[in-house]
Write a protein that holds these residues in place. Structure first.
Motif, PDB file in Angstrom:
ATOM      1  N   LYS A  38      -9.286  -0.503   0.409  1.00  0.00           N
ATOM      2  CA  LYS A  38      -8.278   0.276  -0.297  1.00  0.00           C
ATOM      3  C   LYS A  38      -7.822  -0.549  -1.490  1.00  0.00           C
ATOM      4  O   LYS A  38      -7.367  -1.673  -1.343  1.00  0.00           O
ATOM      5  N   ASN A  41      -2.722  -0.167  -5.920  1.00  0.00           N
ATOM      6  CA  ASN A  41      -2.247   0.656  -7.033  1.00  0.00           C
ATOM      7  C   ASN A  41      -1.544  -0.193  -8.074  1.00  0.00           C
ATOM      8  O   ASN A  41      -0.946  -1.218  -7.757  1.00  0.00           O
ATOM      9  N   PRO A  83      -5.020   3.099  -8.658  1.00  0.00           N
ATOM     10  CA  PRO A  83      -5.823   1.877  -8.753  1.00  0.00           C
ATOM     11  C   PRO A  83      -6.576   1.802 -10.078  1.00  0.00           C
ATOM     12  O   PRO A  83      -6.812   2.820 -10.728  1.00  0.00           O
ATOM     13  N   ASP A  85      -9.813   1.382 -12.376  1.00  0.00           N
ATOM     14  CA  ASP A  85     -11.208   1.798 -12.196  1.00  0.00           C
ATOM     15  C   ASP A  85     -12.198   0.685 -12.510  1.00  0.00           C
ATOM     16  O   ASP A  85     -13.399   0.876 -12.450  1.00  0.00           O
ATOM     17  N   ASN A  91      -8.046   4.936 -12.048  1.00  0.00           N
ATOM     18  CA  ASN A  91      -9.166   5.631 -11.407  1.00  0.00           C
ATOM     19  C   ASN A  91      -8.689   7.011 -10.967  1.00  0.00           C
ATOM     20  O   ASN A  91      -8.059   7.165  -9.934  1.00  0.00           O
ATOM     21  N   ALA A  94      -9.875   8.286  -7.446  1.00  0.00           N
ATOM     22  CA  ALA A  94      -9.517   7.545  -6.235  1.00  0.00           C
ATOM     23  C   ALA A  94      -8.694   8.435  -5.302  1.00  0.00           C
ATOM     24  O   ALA A  94      -7.838   9.189  -5.750  1.00  0.00           O
ATOM     25  N   THR A 101      -7.190  13.303  -4.790  1.00  0.00           N
ATOM     26  CA  THR A 101      -7.396  12.245  -5.783  1.00  0.00           C
ATOM     27  C   THR A 101      -6.153  12.088  -6.666  1.00  0.00           C
ATOM     28  O   THR A 101      -5.242  12.916  -6.631  1.00  0.00           O
TER      29      THR A 101
END
Length: 128
Positions: A38, A41, A83, A85, A91, A94, A101
């Motif tokens: 994971k 973020n 998060p 990319d 991203n 994600a 997402t």
């Protein structure tokens, strides 16, 4: 006597070779479970203008936009949590909430009245 003894030794040796080969094949074909990683973020600030897509990762930066501070209106994305990319952008694909997402959570915040959620942290006025 030597014949029986040598047959027993040969049988045990053959059994051990077969047994060892079985476990070697089993170990080679065993699938390793990949750990689920994971990603952490980060806080991203929307630097887009009116008409820009709020799910366009190129419109986000890690620094706030001094011209449009967060919190003065509830019209546009100001700050999201997503998060990286790997190229210095959020991203958007994600998974961040259940099976949704980042892009889906941004769109969900604007499906009716603009509001925040676990991805869209704050809003701002639309910059022309």
């Amino acid at each position: 006597m030597k014949t029986v003894k040598s047959k027993i030794v040969a049988g045990v040796t053959a059994f051990m070779l077969l047994f060892g080969a079985f476990f070697m094949v089993k170990a080679i074909t065993k699938e390793e479970k990949q750990p689920i990683i994971k990603l952490a973020n980060q806080t991203w600030y929307f630097h887009g203008k009116a008409g820009d897509s709020r799910t366009d990762a190129t419109k986000y930066q890690l620094t706030p936009n001094p011209e449009t501070p967060c919190g003065d209106a509830s019209e546009e994305v100001c700050k999201i949590s997503a998060p990286n990319d790997g190229s210095g952008k959020p991203n958007m694909s994600a998974i961040v909430s259940g099976s949704q997402t980042v892009a889906q959570r941004i769109n969900a915040a604007f499906s009716s009245t603009p509001s925040t959620n676990e991805t869209v942290e704050s809003l701002r006025s639309i910059q022309e």
